[in-house]
Design an enzyme around this catalytic site. Structure first.
Site, PDB file in Angstrom:
ATOM      1  N   PRO A 132       9.634   2.310  22.697  1.00 44.50           N
ATOM      2  CA  PRO A 132      10.555   3.199  21.975  1.00 44.50           C
ATOM      3  C   PRO A 132       9.961   3.675  20.652  1.00 44.50           C
ATOM      4  O   PRO A 132       8.916   3.208  20.200  1.00 44.50           O
ATOM      5  CB  PRO A 132      11.754   2.292  21.739  1.00 44.50           C
ATOM      6  CG  PRO A 132      11.128   0.946  21.505  1.00 44.50           C
ATOM      7  CD  PRO A 132       9.933   0.887  22.426  1.00 44.50           C
ATOM      8  N   TRP A 133      10.704   4.593  20.009  1.00 44.11           N
ATOM      9  CA  TRP A 133      10.225   5.158  18.753  1.00 44.11           C
ATOM     10  C   TRP A 133      10.762   4.453  17.515  1.00 44.11           C
ATOM     11  O   TRP A 133      10.307   4.733  16.411  1.00 44.11           O
ATOM     12  CB  TRP A 133      10.564   6.648  18.659  1.00 44.11           C
ATOM     13  CG  TRP A 133      11.948   7.056  19.096  1.00 44.11           C
ATOM     14  CD1 TRP A 133      12.272   7.728  20.236  1.00 44.11           C
ATOM     15  CD2 TRP A 133      13.195   6.855  18.398  1.00 44.11           C
ATOM     16  NE1 TRP A 133      13.636   7.954  20.302  1.00 44.11           N
ATOM     17  CE2 TRP A 133      14.224   7.426  19.182  1.00 44.11           C
ATOM     18  CE3 TRP A 133      13.556   6.247  17.193  1.00 44.11           C
ATOM     19  CZ2 TRP A 133      15.564   7.405  18.809  1.00 44.11           C
ATOM     20  CZ3 TRP A 133      14.891   6.209  16.808  1.00 44.11           C
ATOM     21  CH2 TRP A 133      15.880   6.783  17.608  1.00 44.11           C
ATOM     22  N   ALA A 190      20.455   4.642  30.182  1.00 43.45           N
ATOM     23  CA  ALA A 190      20.246   5.619  31.249  1.00 43.45           C
ATOM     24  C   ALA A 190      18.789   5.657  31.676  1.00 43.45           C
ATOM     25  O   ALA A 190      18.462   5.673  32.868  1.00 43.45           O
ATOM     26  CB  ALA A 190      20.708   6.999  30.792  1.00 43.45           C
ATOM     27  N   SER A 242      16.873   3.461  26.187  1.00 47.95           N
ATOM     28  CA  SER A 242      18.291   3.678  26.455  1.00 47.95           C
ATOM     29  C   SER A 242      18.694   3.111  27.809  1.00 47.95           C
ATOM     30  O   SER A 242      17.859   2.909  28.702  1.00 47.95           O
ATOM     31  CB  SER A 242      18.609   5.168  26.419  1.00 47.95           C
ATOM     32  OG  SER A 242      18.043   5.830  27.546  1.00 47.95           O
ATOM     33  N   GLU A 279      14.947  -3.919  28.131  1.00 46.15           N
ATOM     34  CA  GLU A 279      15.778  -4.097  26.936  1.00 46.15           C
ATOM     35  C   GLU A 279      16.396  -2.739  26.648  1.00 46.15           C
ATOM     36  O   GLU A 279      15.701  -1.811  26.255  1.00 46.15           O
ATOM     37  CB  GLU A 279      14.939  -4.594  25.768  1.00 46.15           C
ATOM     38  CG  GLU A 279      15.748  -5.340  24.706  1.00 46.15           C
ATOM     39  CD  GLU A 279      16.247  -4.463  23.583  1.00 46.15           C
ATOM     40  OE1 GLU A 279      17.004  -3.503  23.882  1.00 46.15           O
ATOM     41  OE2 GLU A 279      15.905  -4.719  22.431  1.00 46.15           O
ATOM     42  N   CYS A 283      18.347  -1.909  18.088  1.00 42.25           N
ATOM     43  CA  CYS A 283      19.263  -2.266  19.171  1.00 42.25           C
ATOM     44  C   CYS A 283      20.183  -3.413  18.791  1.00 42.25           C
ATOM     45  O   CYS A 283      21.279  -3.537  19.331  1.00 42.25           O
ATOM     46  CB  CYS A 283      18.463  -2.639  20.427  1.00 42.25           C
ATOM     47  SG  CYS A 283      17.489  -1.278  21.100  1.00 42.25           S
ATOM     48  N   LYS A 328       2.635   3.035  26.975  1.00 45.16           N
ATOM     49  CA  LYS A 328       2.990   4.413  26.674  1.00 45.16           C
ATOM     50  C   LYS A 328       3.936   4.443  25.473  1.00 45.16           C
ATOM     51  O   LYS A 328       5.068   3.984  25.551  1.00 45.16           O
ATOM     52  CB  LYS A 328       3.672   5.075  27.873  1.00 45.16           C
ATOM     53  CG  LYS A 328       3.986   6.549  27.621  1.00 45.16           C
ATOM     54  CD  LYS A 328       5.306   6.943  28.250  1.00 45.16           C
ATOM     55  CE  LYS A 328       5.843   8.233  27.659  1.00 45.16           C
ATOM     56  NZ  LYS A 328       6.268   8.092  26.255  1.00 45.16           N
TER      57      LYS A 328
END
Length: 464
Positions: free
Chosen positions: A141-142, A219, A217, A236, A269, A166
């Protein structure tokens, strides 16, 4: 993860935006089929040599990588800040954790635990080998570009796997440097870097990797799980952390929660999100949090939201809230940074139970406050959303606090604090927050498979 609207399957680069200014700061490559195939092939080729090393030798190399992070900490900090806008102190603290994580797992891989072994079946000896899964594809994630890379890559590498990582489309910078240093410290192909967008992530998921580790996320995580098929996944998928504040909560409660929800601009999170009080202390909590959040200034105490998509999503959630009480703090960006994705600390109260600010993960510097008629109802409200990652309880009654912590549906629960984490303690979600374990020695087994070995003894010594 977010995608640039103009990115297509034929695009080769994407623009990078500085979240502090909203202006273009450079470009990054978009990996497609050839780059994904080459990265995975490199990791596959490096796997036999890396897994054949003893835990001691892998540990030495991981320790070398930690040393390179510390040696080049200023470069890493500049890259982290360019992609996230984090204040200097936040970036420095997270980089210290990155080096610590690689060192922790360098040692942890040498102190394994295993199921029972020995003379368990007459005439036989048995034991369990822990073997690496193989090539791990990690989609990151960012919000914590390098720290989340360390959470995923350090245990996977220590366990004997190779990794293709990635980064998020908006924050590829620091992982590129880590991959460069990993090639020098660990060997070519052991930790690969695969910049790109959501399509790149899907190509990696579809590639010849043996396991997928994803942080993002709900989704997107469900999509990864569906595409992974029978391969192992570690997911996660975010949280929506409840915070139960009882009438006897300690004096530091409000300041601590205000600091926790504005750390990284609330883009964590496990950040506190849903404050739940009893009716009798509801007004006092609203007043206390209003004051504490008002003292936190965006641009001085915490950074911006990461990207335009996230800012728009945050604004839409705030606009759709039916809260009767809506108070926002101050935004004071530095000169030249007025066009960044800055959002103030915010408190919403007097809102319905099904308000989107309550039921969805906001992922920003915002707290909601609800009240209940008793402790049992407060617990039910805390456990009343699909996400189950983290939670906290604030009370001077240790017995009650421990009982509530035990009954909260969360992978991590705090009492009198929030967002306190260390390499030794596991972190992981339940329900819609995903599954799997980050941190601690337990994370090693996330990236290993047990193999039972049983040997039939040819003869025994009678009477011994």
């Amino acid at each position: 993860m977010t995608t640039t609207p103009t990115a297509t399957a034929t695009a080769t680069t994407t623009e990078l935006i500085d979240p502090r200014t909203g202006r273009v700061r450079g470009t990054a490559p978009l990996s497609r089929e050839p780059e994904v195939a080459a990265a995975v092939a490199g990791a596959r080729a490096a796997l036999p040599g890396w897994r054949a090393l003893t835990p001691k030798e892998r540990g030495r190399r991981l320790d070398r990588l930690a040393g390179l992070v510390e040696e080049h900490v200023d470069r890493y900090a500049a890259l982290e800040r360019a992609g996230t806008g984090k204040p200097e102190a936040e970036a420095a603290g997270e980089l210290e954790q990155v080096a610590d994580l690689f060192r922790f797992y360098a040692a942890a891989a040498r102190t394994r635990t295993a199921p029972a072994a020995g003379h368990l079946v007459p005439g036989h000896e048995s034991w369990v080998r822990w073997e690496p899964v193989g090539v791990v594809g990690a989609v990151l994630p960012w919000n914590y570009p390098l720290l989340m890379a360390a959470w995923r890559c350090a245990p996977a590498l220590a366990a004997g796997n190779t990794v293709v990582a990635k980064p998020a489309e908006t924050t590829p910078d620091s992982l590129e440097l880590l991959a460069e240093h990993a090639a020098a410290a660990l060997g070519p192909g052991v930790l690969g870097w695969l910049p790109g967008d959501r399509l790149t992530g899907r190509l990696l998921v579809a590639s010849d990797v043996d396991m997928l580790a994803f942080t993002g996320s709900g989704a997107a995580g469900a999509d990864v799980a569906a595409r992974a098929g029978i391969r192992r996944t570690s997911l996660e998928l975010g949280g929506n952390a409840p915070v139960i504040v009882l009438p006897d909560a300690p004096a530091h409660t409000y300041a601590a929660l205000a600091e926790a929800v504005t750390y990284n601009a609330g883009q964590s999170c496990a950040a506190p999100a849903r404050v739940i009080t009893l009716t009798e202390n509801y007004e006092a909590v609203v007043a206390g949090l209003t004051k504490a959040l008002g003292a936190r200034v965006a641009g001085r105490d915490f950074g911006p939201l990461n990207n335009a998509d996230q800012a728009a999503r945050y604004d839409a959630l705030v606009a759709s809230s039916a809260a009767g009480y809506d108070v926002a703090g101050t935004v004071a960006p530095a000169a030249g940074e007025e066009g960044g994705h800055w959002r103030p600390a915010r408190l919403l109260a007097d809102l319905p139970a099904d308000d989107p600010a309550v039921t969805e993960e906001v992922f920003g510097p915002l707290l909601t406050v609800q009240h209940s008629d008793g402790v049992a109802e407060a617990l039910a409200m805390a456990n009343g959303v699909p996400q189950a990652l983290a939670a906290s309880v604030w009370t001077a009654d240790l017995d009650l606090g421990l009982e509530l912590a035990a009954r909260l549906d969360a992978g991590e629960a705090w009492l009198g604090c929030h967002l306190v984490q260390t390499a030794e303690l596991p972190h992981g979600g339940r329900g819609a927050s995903g599954h799997g374990t980050d941190l601690s020695t337990l994370a090693l087994h996330e990236y290993q498979r047990p193999k039972t070995v049983t040997v039939r003894l040819g003869r025994t010594l009678d009477g011994v």
